[in-house]
Design a protein around this motif. Sequence first.
Motif, mmCIF file in Angstrom:
data_model
loop_
_atom_site.group_PDB
_atom_site.id
_atom_site.type_symbol
_atom_site.label_atom_id
_atom_site.label_comp_id
_atom_site.label_asym_id
_atom_site.label_seq_id
_atom_site.Cartn_x
_atom_site.Cartn_y
_atom_site.Cartn_z
ATOM 1 N N SER A 15 60.314 30.985 14.038
ATOM 2 C CA SER A 15 58.939 31.460 14.195
ATOM 3 C C SER A 15 58.543 32.331 13.012
ATOM 4 O O SER A 15 57.427 32.230 12.498
ATOM 5 C CB SER A 15 58.791 32.243 15.503
ATOM 6 O OG SER A 15 59.064 31.422 16.625
ATOM 7 N N TYR A 16 59.463 33.196 12.573
ATOM 8 C CA TYR A 16 59.195 34.058 11.427
ATOM 9 C C TYR A 16 58.975 33.233 10.160
ATOM 10 O O TYR A 16 58.031 33.486 9.398
ATOM 11 C CB TYR A 16 60.343 35.036 11.219
ATOM 12 C CG TYR A 16 60.251 35.788 9.905
ATOM 13 C CD1 TYR A 16 59.344 36.835 9.751
ATOM 14 C CD2 TYR A 16 61.047 35.436 8.815
ATOM 15 C CE1 TYR A 16 59.239 37.515 8.544
ATOM 16 C CE2 TYR A 16 60.949 36.108 7.603
ATOM 17 C CZ TYR A 16 60.044 37.143 7.472
ATOM 18 O OH TYR A 16 59.932 37.798 6.268
ATOM 19 N N VAL A 17 59.840 32.255 9.925
ATOM 20 C CA VAL A 17 59.738 31.443 8.705
ATOM 21 C C VAL A 17 58.465 30.603 8.712
ATOM 22 O O VAL A 17 57.776 30.493 7.682
ATOM 23 C CB VAL A 17 60.981 30.552 8.539
ATOM 24 C CG1 VAL A 17 60.795 29.582 7.371
ATOM 25 C CG2 VAL A 17 62.224 31.397 8.310
ATOM 26 N N VAL A 18 58.130 30.016 9.846
ATOM 27 C CA VAL A 18 56.904 29.224 9.937
ATOM 28 C C VAL A 18 55.694 30.105 9.671
ATOM 29 O O VAL A 18 54.782 29.730 8.913
ATOM 30 C CB VAL A 18 56.790 28.536 11.315
ATOM 31 C CG1 VAL A 18 55.410 27.882 11.468
ATOM 32 C CG2 VAL A 18 57.882 27.490 11.495
ATOM 33 N N HIS A 19 55.677 31.288 10.284
ATOM 34 C CA HIS A 19 54.576 32.221 10.040
ATOM 35 C C HIS A 19 54.534 32.623 8.568
ATOM 36 O O HIS A 19 53.457 32.665 7.955
ATOM 37 C CB HIS A 19 54.740 33.465 10.912
ATOM 38 C CG HIS A 19 53.819 34.588 10.534
ATOM 39 N ND1 HIS A 19 52.527 34.695 11.009
ATOM 40 C CD2 HIS A 19 53.995 35.644 9.686
ATOM 41 C CE1 HIS A 19 51.948 35.763 10.483
ATOM 42 N NE2 HIS A 19 52.817 36.350 9.675
ATOM 43 N N GLY A 20 55.694 32.941 7.996
ATOM 44 C CA GLY A 20 55.739 33.349 6.596
ATOM 45 C C GLY A 20 55.232 32.265 5.673
ATOM 46 O O GLY A 20 54.491 32.533 4.714
ATOM 47 N N LYS A 21 55.592 31.028 5.942
ATOM 48 C CA LYS A 21 55.133 29.912 5.114
ATOM 49 C C LYS A 21 53.620 29.756 5.206
ATOM 50 O O LYS A 21 52.944 29.556 4.188
ATOM 51 C CB LYS A 21 55.827 28.619 5.557
ATOM 52 C CG LYS A 21 55.519 27.424 4.666
ATOM 53 C CD LYS A 21 56.410 26.257 5.015
ATOM 54 C CE LYS A 21 57.853 26.546 4.694
ATOM 55 N NZ LYS A 21 58.074 26.723 3.235
ATOM 56 N N CYS A 22 53.080 29.877 6.422
ATOM 57 C CA CYS A 22 51.626 29.768 6.597
ATOM 58 C C CYS A 22 50.903 30.899 5.867
ATOM 59 O O CYS A 22 49.863 30.680 5.235
ATOM 60 C CB CYS A 22 51.281 29.795 8.085
ATOM 61 S SG CYS A 22 51.813 28.336 9.008
ATOM 62 N N ALA A 23 51.463 32.116 5.942
ATOM 63 C CA ALA A 23 50.850 33.262 5.270
ATOM 64 C C ALA A 23 50.866 33.086 3.758
ATOM 65 O O ALA A 23 49.874 33.364 3.071
ATOM 66 C CB ALA A 23 51.583 34.550 5.655
ATOM 67 N N ALA A 24 51.993 32.594 3.215
ATOM 68 C CA ALA A 24 52.106 32.394 1.771
ATOM 69 C C ALA A 24 51.166 31.291 1.291
ATOM 70 O O ALA A 24 50.517 31.422 0.244
ATOM 71 C CB ALA A 24 53.546 32.055 1.403
ATOM 72 N N VAL A 25 51.091 30.208 2.042
ATOM 73 C CA VAL A 25 50.201 29.100 1.671
ATOM 74 C C VAL A 25 48.748 29.551 1.702
ATOM 75 O O VAL A 25 47.959 29.210 0.815
ATOM 76 C CB VAL A 25 50.423 27.893 2.603
ATOM 77 C CG1 VAL A 25 49.323 26.848 2.410
ATOM 78 C CG2 VAL A 25 51.785 27.261 2.341
ATOM 79 N N TYR A 60 48.717 30.135 -8.948
ATOM 80 C CA TYR A 60 49.573 30.486 -7.824
ATOM 81 C C TYR A 60 50.460 31.669 -8.214
ATOM 82 O O TYR A 60 50.878 31.796 -9.349
ATOM 83 C CB TYR A 60 50.483 29.314 -7.425
ATOM 84 C CG TYR A 60 49.747 28.212 -6.706
ATOM 85 C CD1 TYR A 60 49.158 27.174 -7.408
ATOM 86 C CD2 TYR A 60 49.639 28.230 -5.327
ATOM 87 C CE1 TYR A 60 48.484 26.153 -6.746
ATOM 88 C CE2 TYR A 60 48.982 27.209 -4.658
ATOM 89 C CZ TYR A 60 48.401 26.177 -5.374
ATOM 90 O OH TYR A 60 47.747 25.186 -4.713
ATOM 91 N N THR A 61 50.755 32.519 -7.218
ATOM 92 C CA THR A 61 51.637 33.630 -7.500
ATOM 93 C C THR A 61 52.806 33.705 -6.508
ATOM 94 O O THR A 61 53.695 34.502 -6.678
ATOM 95 C CB THR A 61 50.891 34.984 -7.413
ATOM 96 O OG1 THR A 61 50.311 35.134 -6.124
ATOM 97 C CG2 THR A 61 49.803 35.042 -8.464
ATOM 98 N N VAL A 62 52.803 32.882 -5.472
ATOM 99 C CA VAL A 62 53.869 32.890 -4.481
ATOM 100 C C VAL A 62 54.387 31.477 -4.309
ATOM 101 O O VAL A 62 53.606 30.531 -4.237
ATOM 102 C CB VAL A 62 53.366 33.419 -3.116
ATOM 103 C CG1 VAL A 62 54.475 33.358 -2.087
ATOM 104 C CG2 VAL A 62 52.848 34.834 -3.264
ATOM 105 N N VAL A 63 55.705 31.323 -4.259
ATOM 106 C CA VAL A 63 56.307 30.008 -4.049
ATOM 107 C C VAL A 63 56.348 29.702 -2.586
ATOM 108 O O VAL A 63 56.957 30.425 -1.815
ATOM 109 C CB VAL A 63 57.731 29.963 -4.623
ATOM 110 C CG1 VAL A 63 58.393 28.621 -4.315
ATOM 111 C CG2 VAL A 63 57.701 30.185 -6.133
#
Length: 264
Positions: A236-246, A259-262
Amino acid sequence: MLPDAGQIKKAARAIYKDNFALFFVVSFIFLASCFAVWFLALGLSSVIGAILPKIVEFVLIYLIIMPLSLGLVRFFNLLIEGKKVNLFDMFYYFSGKNEYKRALGFISGIFFIVLISAFAALIIPAILRVFANAEFYNRMNISAPIWTPLLSTAAEFLKILGIALVAFFNIKYYLSVYLFICDDEIMPGRALSMSAIISRRTKMDFIVLVFSMIGYIILSLLVLPLVFILPYFVLSYVVHGKCAAVQYNNTIEANNKQYTVVAK
């Protein structure tokens, strides 16, 4: 706009269901490592007292458990990105000198920030607790003031308030773990600063996600269910983190065409 907590958890459950056996093994290895450290400290405390074992426990957590935790999150992220993984991937930060030093640098950065903020928030209640202790006045050979019990109450209230303030101040760094494990080239300080920037828009979504899982959090206090629940938390944390970064990447691309975040 980020997916809501329900959508995040639904995606995490789908990934969990497809990889249940692998996640169980990874979770078991991680928790077994944590319990090994705890049992070692417990065994030492029965032989040489309480102080030194606590120091040993802290050192082992710092040097082993925390890098292993980062490797665990990295393992889940690799799988979500569709990359081929094996059990050794969770030990990535022990795979080389540079990887290990980089992990310890990141852990030290977070520890320093939390330590400084905790000291600032809890120093006053700690001082009040000293003056609320009757032993303090006995050693000074003076009578304890009649209002001493009020100091104890005030200290407890300020302690709770201080802990809340520490959590509130440091929540902006919650994405730093994801950013760190997502990019093997990012510097620890950069991960922390980028987390502070991105979380301005996403930290409330994360708080809602955490509170939406309160039932699982309470269940995990029984310890044994953690072997099944831990992968769900991390996913859940990783999915949320990926959505936030995207989301952040898309905003930057729209404004600055860069872009500044991978994150994929």
